[in-house]
Design an enzyme around this catalytic site. Structure first.
Site, PDB file in Angstrom:
ATOM      1  N   ASP A  71      -3.854   9.276  17.917  1.00 26.53           N
ATOM      2  CA  ASP A  71      -2.387   9.103  18.051  1.00 26.53           C
ATOM      3  C   ASP A  71      -1.396   9.971  18.116  1.00 26.53           C
ATOM      4  O   ASP A  71      -0.142   9.469  18.404  1.00 26.53           O
ATOM      5  CB  ASP A  71      -1.898   7.580  17.257  1.00 26.53           C
TER       6      ASP A  71
ATOM      7  N   HIS B 107      -7.555  10.818   9.625  1.00 24.29           N
ATOM      8  CA  HIS B 107      -8.892   9.734   9.919  1.00 24.29           C
ATOM      9  C   HIS B 107      -9.671   9.302   8.651  1.00 24.29           C
ATOM     10  O   HIS B 107      -9.945  10.041   8.450  1.00 24.29           O
ATOM     11  CB  HIS B 107      -9.047  10.333  11.330  1.00 24.29           C
TER      12      HIS B 107
HETATM   13  N1  ACO Z   1      -0.449  12.532   5.118  1.00 23.35           N
HETATM   14  C1  ACO Z   1      -0.311  12.335   4.451  1.00 23.35           C
HETATM   15  N2  ACO Z   1      -1.282  12.471   3.013  1.00 23.35           N
HETATM   16  C2  ACO Z   1      -1.880  11.882   3.621  1.00 23.35           C
HETATM   17  C3  ACO Z   1      -2.442  11.485   5.321  1.00 23.35           C
HETATM   18  C4  ACO Z   1      -1.303  11.646   5.921  1.00 23.35           C
HETATM   19  N3  ACO Z   1      -1.046  10.658   6.930  1.00 23.35           N
HETATM   20  N4  ACO Z   1      -3.542  10.923   4.952  1.00 23.35           N
HETATM   21  C5  ACO Z   1      -3.869  10.570   4.177  1.00 23.35           C
HETATM   22  N5  ACO Z   1      -3.268  11.240   3.072  1.00 23.35           N
HETATM   23  C6  ACO Z   1      -3.848  11.918   1.109  1.00 23.35           C
HETATM   24  C7  ACO Z   1      -3.764  11.021   1.318  1.00 23.35           C
HETATM   25  O1  ACO Z   1      -2.431  10.691   0.015  1.00 23.35           O
HETATM   26  C8  ACO Z   1      -5.342  10.935  -0.087  1.00 23.35           C
HETATM   27  O2  ACO Z   1      -4.451  11.789  -0.930  1.00 23.35           O
HETATM   28  P1  ACO Z   1      -5.133  12.454  -2.450  1.00 23.35           P
HETATM   29  O3  ACO Z   1      -6.527  12.291  -2.124  1.00 23.35           O
HETATM   30  O4  ACO Z   1      -4.494  13.019  -2.996  1.00 23.35           O
HETATM   31  O5  ACO Z   1      -4.853  11.177  -2.834  1.00 23.35           O
HETATM   32  C9  ACO Z   1      -5.933  11.293   1.608  1.00 23.35           C
HETATM   33  O6  ACO Z   1      -5.563  12.577   2.452  1.00 23.35           O
HETATM   34  C10 ACO Z   1      -7.210  11.271   1.206  1.00 23.35           C
HETATM   35  O7  ACO Z   1      -6.166   9.806   1.582  1.00 23.35           O
HETATM   36  P2  ACO Z   1      -7.061   8.471   1.780  1.00 23.35           P
HETATM   37  O8  ACO Z   1      -5.945   7.488   2.660  1.00 23.35           O
HETATM   38  O9  ACO Z   1      -7.962   7.856   0.673  1.00 23.35           O
HETATM   39  O10 ACO Z   1      -8.125   8.444   3.555  1.00 23.35           O
HETATM   40  P3  ACO Z   1      -8.384   7.289   4.141  1.00 23.35           P
HETATM   41  O11 ACO Z   1      -9.907   7.683   5.077  1.00 23.35           O
HETATM   42  O12 ACO Z   1      -8.295   6.152   3.419  1.00 23.35           O
HETATM   43  O13 ACO Z   1      -7.188   6.895   5.694  1.00 23.35           O
HETATM   44  C11 ACO Z   1      -5.623   6.959   7.443  1.00 23.35           C
HETATM   45  C12 ACO Z   1      -7.434   7.289   6.444  1.00 23.35           C
HETATM   46  C13 ACO Z   1      -5.643   5.168   7.090  1.00 23.35           C
HETATM   47  C14 ACO Z   1      -5.717   7.277   8.696  1.00 23.35           C
HETATM   48  C15 ACO Z   1      -4.979   7.521   6.460  1.00 23.35           C
HETATM   49  O14 ACO Z   1      -4.649   8.648   6.801  1.00 23.35           O
HETATM   50  C16 ACO Z   1      -3.098   7.222   7.423  1.00 23.35           C
HETATM   51  O15 ACO Z   1      -2.692   6.802   6.544  1.00 23.35           O
HETATM   52  N6  ACO Z   1      -3.206   8.051   8.470  1.00 23.35           N
HETATM   53  C17 ACO Z   1      -1.566   8.016   8.932  1.00 23.35           C
HETATM   54  C18 ACO Z   1      -1.638   6.553   9.377  1.00 23.35           C
HETATM   55  C19 ACO Z   1      -2.295   7.002  10.846  1.00 23.35           C
HETATM   56  O16 ACO Z   1      -2.606   7.935  11.769  1.00 23.35           O
HETATM   57  N7  ACO Z   1      -3.194   5.943  11.304  1.00 23.35           N
HETATM   58  C20 ACO Z   1      -4.357   6.312  12.822  1.00 23.35           C
HETATM   59  C21 ACO Z   1      -5.792   6.568  12.140  1.00 23.35           C
HETATM   60  S1  ACO Z   1      -6.153   6.269  13.705  1.00 23.35           S
HETATM   61  C22 ACO Z   1      -6.212   5.172  14.734  1.00 23.35           C
HETATM   62  O17 ACO Z   1      -6.910   4.184  13.768  1.00 23.35           O
HETATM   63  C23 ACO Z   1      -6.627   4.634  16.316  1.00 23.35           C
END
Ligand code: ACO
Length: 427
Positions: free
Chosen positions: A363, A306
């Site tokens: 979610d 998140h």
């Molecule tokens: N699975 C695997 N790796 C992940 C995930 C995941 N779900 N989420 C983040 N990471 C990793 C990234 O690859 C990144 O790794 P790195 O540092 O080695 O490059 C690190 O964790 C940080 O991730 P970011 O994408 O920079 O985090 P950000 O805050 O931008 O994104 C997000 C948050 C979009 C929610 C992301 O965690 C994601 O895509 N999750 C899956 C989708 C999801 O469940 N969305 C619902 C959000 S809740 C809502 O809207 C109600």
């Protein structure tokens, strides 16, 4: 003396006031930055940028705290109903009995949607994604309720709000019923707000409508948990569209489109699709954990991570418990729940997820409950929108009552410098 932050640049020092919120968060007020220094800030994704001051929702992502108007989400989910929470979010205080009764009766007085709207719905193929349909129908409501568009007084705003709270569930139910091939219908004003929503969605033409009390309670709780989440992508969209003085319905329609994306509300649908795919592939959770960690593989563990929570999403805890209860009460044995539990256990012990503070979000479990309630997968995000409606309304109302200026970010231009036009025959 009030705190100040200073910035030194090319031999000059500039001072800026520091604003302190009621929960002690600090922000540098840079309103005068460009006029004094010629600089702007660059913050793609707004990870460090406060777009407004807001008194609606507080969340502390590090501690896993979520409160609406000061009340803990855990207490609201246990003790309040969705309509009370909607009132609280929008108007700032929990309603007393009379206020709640008036609010509900004002909503009921507006629960009719113009029959002509059915023609618009008719124009969509059955295969249309419900979020697109809902966004279009919400926008179409403007044509049938012109007086709710350009609201300037608080009284007009109140009328626009109750109209939307009344008509939006009808649109949601029509979207679902069209998908399921059921006749379109209106609600039953003798019922509570959430039970009426359930009936509008699931009533069968040749059957007496019956529902387990636990199902209505679970739905009520899910809607409460989704009701607001401060300045997320869709709430910011609602505020920014509304800041141009586009009306409430147009702004909410834009918010629905923002929520649709799989990185935001669309994740609940993506989670279920992922869990089903893992189950169909033999239920090997370890294989998918490895894929999620592989940087050459675009697969992400949907429902994990998140932008703000770097700790357990408090809503996920409540939903996880509710999922167990609802499935138990309805006697549903869902193998998907086992896959979900397996993934959660592995992720919480895996250094990749632990180091990056990736915990299950709201979610991860909500889709399992929606599935048990008989809601098709591509309606999940619509259910999220239904819950989020009061939050969007509260954000819109606050933005308008605070007389916020039109939202218009700046940019750092990185394109070509001036070049003379090249005629077609010379390109
Ligand atoms: N699975 C695997 N790796 C992940 C995930 C995941 N779900 N989420 C983040 N990471 C990793 C990234 O690859 C990144 O790794 P790195 O540092 O080695 O490059 C690190 O964790 C940080 O991730 P970011 O994408 O920079 O985090 P950000 O805050 O931008 O994104 C997000 C948050 C979009 C929610 C992301 O965690 C994601 O895509 N999750 C899956 C989708 C999801 O469940 N969305 C619902 C959000 S809740 C809502 O809207 C109600």
């Amino acid at each position: 003396m009030a705190d100040k932050a200073s910035l030194s640049f090319r031999g000059e020092t500039y001072e800026f006031p520091v604003v302190e919120g009621t929960e002690k968060e600090l922000a540098i007020d840079i309103k005068s930055l460009r006029s004094s220094s010629g600089l702007i800030t660059l913050d793609p994704g707004y990870k460090n940028t406060g777009s407004c001051e807001s008194a609606i929702t507080f969340l502390d992502g590090e501690k896993g705290i979520l409160r609406y108007r000061g009340y803990a989400i855990e207490e609201l989910a246990e003790k309040a109903d969705f309509l009370e929470v909607a009132y609280l979010l929008i108007f700032g205080e929990l309603p007393n009995k009379e206020q709640l009764a008036k609010f509900h009766s004002d909503i009921k007085a507006e629960s009719h949607v113009d029959e002509e709207m059915k023609k618009i719905l008719d124009g969509f193929p059955k295969s249309a994604h419900p979020m697109g349909v809902l966004s279009a129908l919400t926008s179409a409501l403007i044509a049938f309720n012109p007086s709710a568009v350009d609201v300037t007084s608080e009284e007009d705003l109140y009328h626009a709000i109750v109209r939307l709270l009344a008509k939006f569930p009808v649109l949601v139910s029509w979207t679902l019923r069209k998908k399921m091939g059921l006749p379109l219908d209106y609600g039953d004003d003798s019922l509570g707000y959430v039970e009426n929503i359930h009936k509008m969605m699931f009533k069968r033409p040749n059957r007496e409508y019956r529902v387990h009390e636990e199902v209505v309670q679970a739905l009520d709780q899910l809607l409460i948990l989704h009701a607001d989440h401060e300045q997320n992508c869709s709430a910011s969209t609602v505020r920014i569209v509304g800041s141009s003085h586009a009306g409430l319905f147009a702004s909410i329609s834009a918010g629905i489109s923002a929520l649709w994306g799989p990185l935001h509300g669309g994740a609940n649908m993506a989670v279920l699709e992922m869990l089903e795919a893992i189950q169909a592939d033999g239920g090997d959770t370890k294989k998918y954990m490895a894929k999620a960690k592989d940087k050459d593989d675009p697969f992400r563990l949907m429902g994990f991570g998140h932008r703000v929570y770097k700790n357990f999403d408090p809503r996920a805890r409540i939903i996880k418990k509710a999922a167990d209860q609802v499935l138990g009460q309805l006697g549903v044995e869902d193998p998907i729940l086992e896959v979900a539990k397996g993934l959660e256990k592995e992720a919480l012990e895996d250094p990749y997820f632990v180091e990056r503070k990736l915990y299950p979000n709201v979610d991860f479990y909500s889709g399992i409950i929606y599935r048990a309630l008989g809601i098709p997968i591509d309606m999940f995000t619509v259910m999220f929108a239904l819950g989020r409606l009061p939050g969007w309304i509260a954000q819109f109302r606050e933005m308008r009552l605070n007389h916020e200026p039109i939202g218009r970010p700046r940019q750092v231009y990185t394109g070509e410098n001036y070049r003379p036009f090249k005629p077609l025959n010379k390109r």
